[in-house]
Design an enzyme around this catalytic site. Structure first.
Site, short mmCIF file in Angstrom:
data_model
loop_
_atom_site.label_atom_id
_atom_site.label_comp_id
_atom_site.label_asym_id
_atom_site.label_seq_id
_atom_site.Cartn_x
_atom_site.Cartn_y
_atom_site.Cartn_z
N ASP A 53 -4.12 4.33 9.81
CA ASP A 53 -3.47 5.27 10.74
C ASP A 53 -4.36 6.50 10.94
OD1 ASP A 53 -3.04 6.43 8.27
OD2 ASP A 53 -0.88 6.75 8.56
N SER A 54 -5.54 6.50 10.29
CA SER A 54 -6.56 7.50 10.60
C SER A 54 -6.96 7.42 12.06
CB SER A 54 -7.81 7.30 9.71
OG SER A 54 -8.25 5.95 9.75
N ASP A 92 -1.97 -0.27 8.39
CA ASP A 92 -1.22 0.86 7.83
C ASP A 92 0.18 0.94 8.43
OD1 ASP A 92 -2.14 2.57 5.85
OD2 ASP A 92 -3.54 3.60 7.20
N LYS A 122 -0.30 -1.60 4.36
CA LYS A 122 -0.56 -0.52 3.41
C LYS A 122 0.45 0.59 3.66
CE LYS A 122 -4.29 2.42 3.67
NZ LYS A 122 -3.59 3.73 3.76
N GLU A 124 1.91 4.55 1.93
CA GLU A 124 1.60 5.67 1.04
C GLU A 124 2.77 6.01 0.13
OE1 GLU A 124 0.18 9.03 3.32
OE2 GLU A 124 -1.27 7.79 4.41
N GLU A 191 -7.04 8.05 -3.14
CA GLU A 191 -7.78 8.96 -2.26
C GLU A 191 -7.89 10.37 -2.85
OE1 GLU A 191 -6.72 8.78 1.86
OE2 GLU A 191 -7.94 10.54 2.36
#
Ligand code: KIV
Length: 274
Positions: A53-54, A92, A122, A124, A191
């Site tokens: 999602d960057s 993501d 993925k 978070e 990260e």
């Protein structure tokens, strides 16, 4: 597609990657957001192509990943999946596609897999998302966790800052990593944490650890494509390494085209038709 895969080697799966926790070699991961770059990364032998999602920052120009929608993630994942024959494709889960309820999370993951063609998702978080990870894994969805500096919590952190420097935050991140692994995630991104902490997590959990700004002690490393390729001449985070300067090359190429058009040097007869 089957022939293509054969030509380039065995399809990389979550299961095969997990075997490399013990046997090695380390796992190389890069982000990609479209067909062209996914194809190039796949041909180069990357193990995992992550539709991060960057893309909210690298492709859309936002200052964080927060505005990215599930529809946008599905769209980019579909493009990447079409370009990849061999690598493992992970997508993501964007901000607020899974935080409100487990049902939301299952449906969001389902779309990334069914419509996007992702082979894993993925997400978070740690202790808080462990119940969702368990449900996804039991529904047959391989899950990659993401602990440490989790960009979707940028406002809570007060910026994209290194995490885990105080004993409390360190203990919290360790607890998150254990929760993610115990819930059944086959891998987790770590990260922006001190390298000793990432090394400790790597030794402690059965899941693969994929570091970004987390030192060399992880089972693998991930870089954002734009950082690796030097696509933005003005941006190079400390933890990234540039393997090319494509941003500067592109500007040079565009300028050369402008000059050739203005001088009447493009096109030549060879570049046109009788
Ligand atoms: O969104 C992303 O690209 C990521 C990587 C930085 C791991 O989460």
């Amino acid at each position: 597609m089957a022939d293509e895969t054969k030509k380039q080697g065995e399809k990389v799966t979550a299961r095969a990657l997990l075997d490399r926790k013990v046997a090695g070699p380390r796992i190389a991961v890069v982000t990609a957001y479209d067909y062209t770059f996914a194809r190039l990364a796949d041909a180069a032998g990357l193990d995992i192509v992550l539709v991060g999602d960057s893309l909210g920052m690298t492709m859309q120009g936002h200052s964080s990943t927060l505005p990215v929608t599930l529809d946008e993630m599905v769209y980019h994942t579909r493009m990447v999946s079409r370009g990849v024959a061999r690598a493992h494709v992970v997508a993501d889960m964007p901000f607020m596609s899974y935080q409100a309820s487990i049902e939301d999370g299952i449906r969001a993951a389902g779309r990334l897999i069914k419509e996007g063609g992702a082979e894993a998702v993925k997400l978070e978080g740690g202790v808080d998302v462990a119940p969702l990870i368990e449900r996804l894994v039991s529904a047959g969805v391989p899950v990659m966790g993401h602990v440490g500096m989790t960009p979707q919590s940028v406002h809570a952190f007060g910026g994209f800052k290194v995490q885990g420097r105080t004993p409390e935050r360190r203990a919290h991140i360790l607890e998150d990593a254990h929760a993610v692994a115990a819930a059944g995630a086959y891998a987790m991104v770590i990260e922006s944490v001190p390298r000793a902490l990432a090394t400790e997590i790597t030794a402690a959990v059965p899941a693969l650890t994929i570091g970004i700004g987390a030192g060399a002690g992880c089972d693998g490393q991930v870089l954002v494509m734009h950082d690796l390729l030097g696509l933005d001449p003005h941006w190079k985070p400390r933890f990234a390494r540039r393997y090319a300067t494509l941003g500067a090359d592109a500007t040079r190429a565009f300028s050369a085209f402008v000059a050739d058009v203005r001088d009447g040097q493009f096109p030549t007869n060879d570049e046109s038709f009788e």
